[in-house]
Scaffold this motif. Structure first.
Motif, PDB file in Angstrom:
ATOM      1  N   ALA A 172      30.498  33.610  30.980  1.00 22.69           N
ATOM      2  CA  ALA A 172      29.399  34.205  31.746  1.00 22.69           C
ATOM      3  C   ALA A 172      29.812  35.291  32.744  1.00 22.69           C
ATOM      4  O   ALA A 172      28.958  35.849  33.425  1.00 22.69           O
ATOM      5  N   HIS A 173      31.105  35.579  32.842  1.00 22.06           N
ATOM      6  CA  HIS A 173      31.500  36.687  33.734  1.00 22.06           C
ATOM      7  C   HIS A 173      32.818  37.322  33.305  1.00 22.06           C
ATOM      8  O   HIS A 173      33.812  36.627  33.123  1.00 22.06           O
ATOM      9  N   GLY A 174      32.802  38.646  33.173  1.00 23.87           N
ATOM     10  CA  GLY A 174      34.035  39.356  32.849  1.00 23.87           C
ATOM     11  C   GLY A 174      33.883  40.847  32.989  1.00 23.87           C
ATOM     12  O   GLY A 174      32.793  41.364  33.262  1.00 23.87           O
ATOM     13  N   HIS A 175      35.027  41.507  32.863  1.00 18.51           N
ATOM     14  CA  HIS A 175      35.090  42.975  32.902  1.00 18.51           C
ATOM     15  C   HIS A 175      36.013  43.338  31.736  1.00 18.51           C
ATOM     16  O   HIS A 175      37.222  43.477  31.916  1.00 18.51           O
ATOM     17  N   SER A 176      35.454  43.434  30.535  1.00 19.50           N
ATOM     18  CA  SER A 176      36.315  43.383  29.359  1.00 19.50           C
ATOM     19  C   SER A 176      37.336  44.510  29.263  1.00 19.50           C
ATOM     20  O   SER A 176      38.476  44.272  28.878  1.00 19.50           O
ATOM     21  N   VAL A 197      28.456  35.044  41.180  1.00 20.23           N
ATOM     22  CA  VAL A 197      29.800  34.830  40.634  1.00 20.23           C
ATOM     23  C   VAL A 197      30.770  34.448  41.746  1.00 20.23           C
ATOM     24  O   VAL A 197      30.841  35.138  42.764  1.00 20.23           O
ATOM     25  N   HIS A 198      31.490  33.378  41.552  1.00 21.76           N
ATOM     26  CA  HIS A 198      32.548  32.818  42.409  1.00 21.76           C
ATOM     27  C   HIS A 198      32.018  31.717  43.335  1.00 21.76           C
ATOM     28  O   HIS A 198      32.314  30.564  43.146  1.00 21.76           O
ATOM     29  N   MET A 199      31.298  32.058  44.395  1.00 19.35           N
ATOM     30  CA  MET A 199      30.714  31.054  45.304  1.00 19.35           C
ATOM     31  C   MET A 199      31.739  30.032  45.818  1.00 19.35           C
ATOM     32  O   MET A 199      31.648  28.834  45.563  1.00 19.35           O
TER      33      MET A 199
END
Ligand code: ZN
Length: 485
Positions: free
Chosen positions: A103-107, A289-291
């Motif tokens: 659910a989260h990335g910077h490909s 994202v993260h929290m």
């Protein structure tokens, strides 16, 4: 976007195998589980099925029927063997699972893998990553980095992923060719790049892309506000208005570190999540994202607004950012999804690896061995991700009527033997080399361990050209060689 990009080995210009076989054989089937006389595309006969729903269930002696990209039946094997299909696929010693949702990335940041390790977030971003991105990010960079990421993602069991990076138009094209399902959140931040000069320009370009992909079956476009510290309040207010009009997803890095929270208290006199809440940016389509470093009030805000948390345990550990209290969040009723983050801060894009880290870290964080059980972790990595991305009606579990986004894992290797507990073996003992098959909407992406829509040799060759360019750049701006490390 029209640029010279090689499409070799990709389905973009080839007929899909089942579709091709249908055309060749003249089938025009309509299949459903109650009509066994019709012809299915594919019947999969795995050793085990881990459907995720119902929770904790593991099926043996069952088959999954796939027709027109959907799961049209989960039936006892003896019944499944008798259903007419274009293909029957036997998967001995293999477990069939819903595809993993990253659910989260910077490909495209795969190209920066290993380039600035062992530095804290602020230094890592401001002294290393952002300057390199300013110098190098281009359509070619995004194409080469994204293809490498897609290959790693697919081979690690990801079938749906979320991406936040510059030139999302290029990323969308590469995903379309590779056949994954994706949410692209176009980046909005006030840092000038080759893609856009500022936050306003990001919004304009991103919204045009959203229009272009409005009817795409597998790709949805949302807004990726980078963070509350890199996007001005005026732009965040504009995003709030847009989100109301568009019903689009919003993804934002939030409470990544205690320093971010302290900085926001100094600037706005409130914690980042309270600031977002005041601007009207929390809601069921908001993905935080993260929290880390959460108070009870922060968790109350997440719960009451139905916002989602995207947990990135390896990135948080590597950058020493902090820990998200996943066990407390789940117990409070907050939906949690899992993400790898980019390869410059992880440095892997393995969702099986991330799943393992999430399960282990939750126990360490809470000092409770019962926290985030193997079953709960697998649910976070599948259905939790689907909920966060707003596609839980389509993916996240093996259920009749959902899309056939499936993976098969080989559990015959030494490290997964003996099979006392299938889910436990997958979560705690897998090493990321287990994937044998993968499908998205019934289309095969991997077969017998071989990727079908991505060409590994060509992708590696293109990626291998970049380190020389980074070195030459480093030498040109700092002959002492101290710039990157
Ligand atoms: Zn990130």
């Amino acid at each position: 976007m029209h640029h010279s990009i090689s499409n070799s080995g990709l389905w973009g210009h080839l007929p899909h195998p089942y579709r091709a076989r249908r055309q060749a054989t003249g089938y025009t089937p309509v299949m459903n589980a109650t009509n066994p006389s019709s012809v299915a595309d594919l019947i999969i006969h795995p050793e085990w099925i881990v459907p995720v729903v119902p929770r904790g269930q593991v099926l043996t002696n069952h088959s999954v029927v796939v027709t027109d990209g959907c799961i049209t039946g989960i039936v006892p094997s003896n019944e499944g063997q008798r259903i007419q299909a274009i293909e029957h696929l036997n998967l001995p010693s293999q477990a069939l699972l819903p595809g993993l949702v990253n659910a989260h990335g910077h490909s495209a940041m795969t190209l920066l893998r290993g380039i600035a390790d062992d530095a804290p977030l602020r230094t890592w971003l401001q002294d290393h990553i952002w300057p390199l991105e300013a110098a190098f990010v281009s359509e070619t960079f995004v194409r080469d980095g994204t293809d490498l990421a897609l290959l790693e993602l697919v081979m690690g069991g990801t079938t749906t992923f979320s991406d936040m990076y510059f030139f999302p138009d290029v990323t969308a094209q590469r995903i379309d060719l590779a056949g994954l399902r994706a949410q692209l959140v176009f980046p909005v931040l006030d840092v000038a790049t080759a893609w856009a000069t500022d936050g306003e320009a990001c919004l304009k370009k991103g919204l045009a892309l959203r229009d272009e992909y409005r009817d795409h079956a597998l790709i949805q476009i949302g807004i990726g506000a980078h963070s509350t510290y890199s996007v001005p309040e005026t732009t965040l207010r504009k995003i709030a208005t847009l989100l109301n009009e568009l019903d689009a997803p919003l993804q934002i890095h939030l409470h990544e570190t205690q320093a971010e929270i302290t900085g926001a208290l100094d600037t706005h006199g409130e914690r980042p999540i309270s600031f977002l809440n005041r601007l009207g940016l929390l809601g069921p389509r908001t993905q935080c994202v993260h929290m880390t470093a959460l108070t009870d009030e922060d968790i109350d805000l997440l719960r009451s607004s139905n916002s989602h948390v995207i947990h990135c345990p390896r990135s948080n550990m590597k950058l020493a950012s902090g820990v998200s209290p996943v066990d407390r969040l789940l117990k409070a009723g907050v939906n949690v999804a899992l993400g790898t983050d980019g390869a410059a801060s992880n440095n892997r894009l393995s969702m099986l690896g991330e799943l393992q880290m999430a399960a282990l870290l939750a126990k360490l964080e809470s000092l409770e061995a019962t926290a985030l059980s193997a079953t709960a972790a697998l649910e976070v990595a599948t259905l939790g991700g689907a909920r966060a991305l707003g596609i839980e009606a389509t993916v996240g579990s093996i259920e009749t009527g959902k899309a056939a986004d499936l993976i098969a894992l080989d559990l015959s290797q030494p490290h997964t033997q003996p099979l006392n507990n299938i889910v436990s073996q997958i979560v705690y003992a897998s090493n990321g080399t287990e994937l044998t098959h993968s499908w998205v909407a019934g289309q095969p992406l991997v077969r017998d361990g071989k990727p079908l829509t991505l060409a590994p040799a060509e992708i590696s060759a293109r990626a291998a050209r970049w380190p020389e360019k980074f070195k030459a750049h480093k030498a040109s701006i700092d002959p002492t060689g101290n710039h990157l490390s």
